[in-house]
Each structure stands twice: as structure tokens, then as C-alpha cells.
Design an enzyme around this catalytic site. Structure first.
Site, PDB file in Angstrom:
ATOM      1  N   ARG A  15     -18.879  24.669  -5.774  1.00 54.86           N
ATOM      2  CA  ARG A  15     -20.269  24.730  -6.253  1.00 54.86           C
ATOM      3  C   ARG A  15     -21.170  25.512  -5.295  1.00 54.86           C
ATOM      4  O   ARG A  15     -22.169  26.090  -5.699  1.00 54.86           O
ATOM      5  CB  ARG A  15     -20.864  23.321  -6.395  1.00 54.86           C
ATOM      6  CG  ARG A  15     -20.302  22.483  -7.517  1.00 54.86           C
ATOM      7  CD  ARG A  15     -21.190  21.257  -7.726  1.00 54.86           C
ATOM      8  NE  ARG A  15     -20.536  20.203  -8.476  1.00 54.86           N
ATOM      9  CZ  ARG A  15     -20.522  20.125  -9.816  1.00 54.86           C
ATOM     10  NH1 ARG A  15     -21.114  21.051 -10.522  1.00 54.86           N
ATOM     11  NH2 ARG A  15     -19.923  19.126 -10.423  1.00 54.86           N
ATOM     12  N   GLU A  73     -29.202  25.175 -18.392  1.00 47.90           N
ATOM     13  CA  GLU A  73     -27.749  24.966 -18.351  1.00 47.90           C
ATOM     14  C   GLU A  73     -27.098  25.986 -17.423  1.00 47.90           C
ATOM     15  O   GLU A  73     -27.538  27.138 -17.356  1.00 47.90           O
ATOM     16  CB  GLU A  73     -27.166  25.176 -19.753  1.00 47.90           C
ATOM     17  CG  GLU A  73     -26.839  23.917 -20.507  1.00 47.90           C
ATOM     18  CD  GLU A  73     -25.538  23.276 -20.067  1.00 47.90           C
ATOM     19  OE1 GLU A  73     -25.188  23.320 -18.874  1.00 47.90           O
ATOM     20  OE2 GLU A  73     -24.867  22.708 -20.945  1.00 47.90           O
ATOM     21  N   ASP A  74     -26.014  25.582 -16.776  1.00 46.54           N
ATOM     22  CA  ASP A  74     -25.257  26.542 -15.979  1.00 46.54           C
ATOM     23  C   ASP A  74     -24.487  27.510 -16.872  1.00 46.54           C
ATOM     24  O   ASP A  74     -24.539  28.719 -16.708  1.00 46.54           O
ATOM     25  CB  ASP A  74     -24.299  25.823 -14.998  1.00 46.54           C
ATOM     26  CG  ASP A  74     -23.403  24.793 -15.686  1.00 46.54           C
ATOM     27  OD1 ASP A  74     -23.545  24.555 -16.913  1.00 46.54           O
ATOM     28  OD2 ASP A  74     -22.550  24.207 -14.998  1.00 46.54           O
ATOM     29  N   PHE A 109     -12.275  31.008 -16.493  1.00 45.20           N
ATOM     30  CA  PHE A 109     -12.868  29.813 -15.887  1.00 45.20           C
ATOM     31  C   PHE A 109     -13.552  30.229 -14.596  1.00 45.20           C
ATOM     32  O   PHE A 109     -12.922  30.783 -13.707  1.00 45.20           O
ATOM     33  CB  PHE A 109     -11.833  28.719 -15.632  1.00 45.20           C
ATOM     34  CG  PHE A 109     -12.491  27.396 -15.341  1.00 45.20           C
ATOM     35  CD1 PHE A 109     -12.898  26.576 -16.394  1.00 45.20           C
ATOM     36  CD2 PHE A 109     -12.760  27.006 -14.042  1.00 45.20           C
ATOM     37  CE1 PHE A 109     -13.556  25.370 -16.136  1.00 45.20           C
ATOM     38  CE2 PHE A 109     -13.417  25.807 -13.774  1.00 45.20           C
ATOM     39  CZ  PHE A 109     -13.810  24.999 -14.826  1.00 45.20           C
ATOM     40  N   ASP A 163     -20.264  27.232 -23.133  1.00 49.21           N
ATOM     41  CA  ASP A 163     -18.867  27.583 -23.395  1.00 49.21           C
ATOM     42  C   ASP A 163     -18.622  27.439 -24.905  1.00 49.21           C
ATOM     43  O   ASP A 163     -18.980  28.315 -25.671  1.00 49.21           O
ATOM     44  CB  ASP A 163     -18.001  26.661 -22.538  1.00 49.21           C
ATOM     45  CG  ASP A 163     -16.519  26.929 -22.628  1.00 49.21           C
ATOM     46  OD1 ASP A 163     -16.135  28.008 -23.082  1.00 49.21           O
ATOM     47  OD2 ASP A 163     -15.727  26.042 -22.244  1.00 49.21           O
TER      48      ASP A 163
HETATM   49  P1  IMP Z   1     -19.372  23.396 -23.775  1.00 50.52           P
HETATM   50  O1  IMP Z   1     -19.791  22.096 -24.401  1.00 50.52           O
HETATM   51  O2  IMP Z   1     -17.942  23.728 -24.147  1.00 50.52           O
HETATM   52  O3  IMP Z   1     -20.299  24.535 -24.080  1.00 50.52           O
HETATM   53  O4  IMP Z   1     -19.303  23.151 -22.221  1.00 50.52           O
HETATM   54  C1  IMP Z   1     -20.411  23.189 -21.417  1.00 50.52           C
HETATM   55  C2  IMP Z   1     -20.086  22.648 -20.041  1.00 50.52           C
HETATM   56  O5  IMP Z   1     -18.711  22.855 -19.680  1.00 50.52           O
HETATM   57  C3  IMP Z   1     -20.887  23.359 -18.973  1.00 50.52           C
HETATM   58  O6  IMP Z   1     -22.124  22.724 -18.764  1.00 50.52           O
HETATM   59  C4  IMP Z   1     -19.980  23.293 -17.765  1.00 50.52           C
HETATM   60  O7  IMP Z   1     -20.229  22.124 -17.034  1.00 50.52           O
HETATM   61  C5  IMP Z   1     -18.579  23.212 -18.330  1.00 50.52           C
HETATM   62  N1  IMP Z   1     -17.889  24.526 -18.234  1.00 50.52           N
HETATM   63  C6  IMP Z   1     -17.575  25.351 -19.255  1.00 50.52           C
HETATM   64  N2  IMP Z   1     -16.954  26.448 -18.832  1.00 50.52           N
HETATM   65  C7  IMP Z   1     -16.894  26.338 -17.489  1.00 50.52           C
HETATM   66  C8  IMP Z   1     -16.389  27.206 -16.455  1.00 50.52           C
HETATM   67  O8  IMP Z   1     -15.867  28.311 -16.676  1.00 50.52           O
HETATM   68  N3  IMP Z   1     -16.516  26.738 -15.180  1.00 50.52           N
HETATM   69  C9  IMP Z   1     -17.084  25.534 -14.879  1.00 50.52           C
HETATM   70  N4  IMP Z   1     -17.579  24.709 -15.816  1.00 50.52           N
HETATM   71  C10 IMP Z   1     -17.489  25.109 -17.113  1.00 50.52           C
END
Ligand code: IMP
Length: 184
Positions: free
Chosen positions: A159, A93-94, A146, A97
Site C-alpha cells: 500500500r 474509490e481506489d 492486478f 474493477d
Molecule cells: P469491484 O467490486 O470488483 O469493482 O472491486 C472493487 C474493489 O476490489 C476495490 O475497491 C479494490 O479494493 C479491489 N480491487 C480490485 N482490483 C484490484 C487490484 O488490481 N488491486 C488491488 N485491489 C483491487
């Protein structure tokens, strides 16, 4: 835009994670599962730093309805192309969050009977965590900002940056606010 993690620091950390993945998998051929599209640069660099045989596949999960807000309702848009029963799977995963996306992927994969299931995440935005998901390999913990770059986007931009940078509230306001539901 404020640089949070320099390119050299990312390269150093990805190299360490690659070596740890190799030493944690002395037998078998691990399967890295990249979560499109934010994973692509991390995944490519990680592969180059895992000095044992491994395979790759990709999935796509949509979780964001607005460009910087989590809808909290993940959905599998593109599934794996292979069977993971009995495999050593590592989700790549990148960023984690809220943890909703990762929790959804873990549940989905665990039902398919892998031998082991681990998670590698370049970034851990821990202050925002809502779901208690385990992450085995973390690149960097970051504050509640963010971020873009090194594969991460805002409205499909940024990106390509070789570093991770945080956008200011003004920069977030200035960018196109909404996008259709799509792959993260
Ligand atoms: P989660 O389900 O809230 O943990 O979100 C995960 C996904 O949200 C990641 O795989 C990202 O694609 C996107 N995401 C969350 N925070 C950021 C950020 O700060 N920048 C860009 N994408 C984000």
C-alpha cells in the site's frame, strides 16, 4: 513488479481532478466519502488539491474473499458517521474493477436522498467491468492486471508504494493466497 503509473503522473492527475471537483461544486460543501482502506492515499492527496471547503467521511465495504478475486457480494462493514440527505456526495474509490462494489454503494447512498452523488476513482479497470456504473472523475484507465501501490494492496502489502505497479502471475502465486473476509 512493473510500474504502470509513475508517482509524478499520479500527482498531476490528482491535482486536475481536485480542480474539477471544485469547479463542479460552486455552491455547497461537498462530502467526500472514502472507501477504506484502499482510498487513503488518494483521498489525502485529493483533499489537498480541492481548493474549496469540503468535508470527509469513510465507509468500509468487504467484497473480496480471496486476495485477488472478487466475490461479487459487497457488504457494508463500516457505515457513514453522518446523514447525507441533501448533501453533495462524492464517493472516493481506489479502483473500480467489476463494478459490484460501486453499484452497491451507489444504491445504498441513493436511498438516503443526497442532493447529488458522484464518483471519483483513481483507477478504472474497464476490461473487467460487469456492472455499468457511472464514474464522474477517473484518474487512469488500466488493463486487466492486478495492481498495487498508492493505497492498493495485495494481502495487505504494497500500500505504501508512491506509484501504481502490476504484479506478475508468479508474484501473485508467491504471495499468501487467501485472507479472511475483510475491508478492501
Ligand atoms: P469491484 O467490486 O470488483 O469493482 O472491486 C472493487 C474493489 O476490489 C476495490 O475497491 C479494490 O479494493 C479491489 N480491487 C480490485 N482490483 C484490484 C487490484 O488490481 N488491486 C488491488 N485491489 C483491487
Amino acid at each position: 513488479m512493473e510500474v504502470l503509473i509513475a508517482s509524478e503522473d499520479i500527482q498531476r492527475r490528482v491535482c486536475e481532478i481536485g480542480k474539477r471537483i471544485a469547479s463542479d461544486h460552486p455552491v455547497g460543501i461537498p462530502l467526500l466519502v472514502g472507501v477504506l482502506r484502499g482510498c487513503v492515499i488518494f483521498m489525502a492527496d485529493l483533499m489537498k488539491n480541492i481548493p474549496i471547503p469540503h468535508e470527509i467521511d469513510f465507509i468500509s465495504v468487504s467484497s473480496y474473499e480471496l486476495s485477488s478475486q472478487s466475490s461479487g457480494k459487497p457488504r457494508l462493514v463500516k457505515d457513514l458517521g453522518c446523514d447525507i440527505k441533501g448533501r453533495d456526495v462524492i464517493i472516493v474509490e481506489d479502483i473500480v474493477d467489476t463494478g459490484h462494489t460501486l453499484e452497491f454503494m451507489r444504491q445504498t447512498f441513493l436511498e438516503r436522498g443526497p442532493r447529488s452523488l458522484k464518483v471519483a476513482a483513481l483507477l478504472d479497470k474497464r476490461p473487467r467491468r460487469l456492472r455499468p456504473v457511472p464514474i464522474d472523475y477517473v484518474g487512469f484507465e488500466i488493463p486487466d492486471r492486478f495492481v498495487v501501490g498508492y493505497g492498493l494492496d495485495y494481502a495487505e502489502r504494497f500500500r505504501h508504494l508512491p506509484y501504481v505497479a502490476a504484479l506478475s502471475p508468479e508474484e501473485l502465486d508467491a504471495e499468501p493466497a487467501a485472507r479472511t473476509v475483510g475491508a478492501t
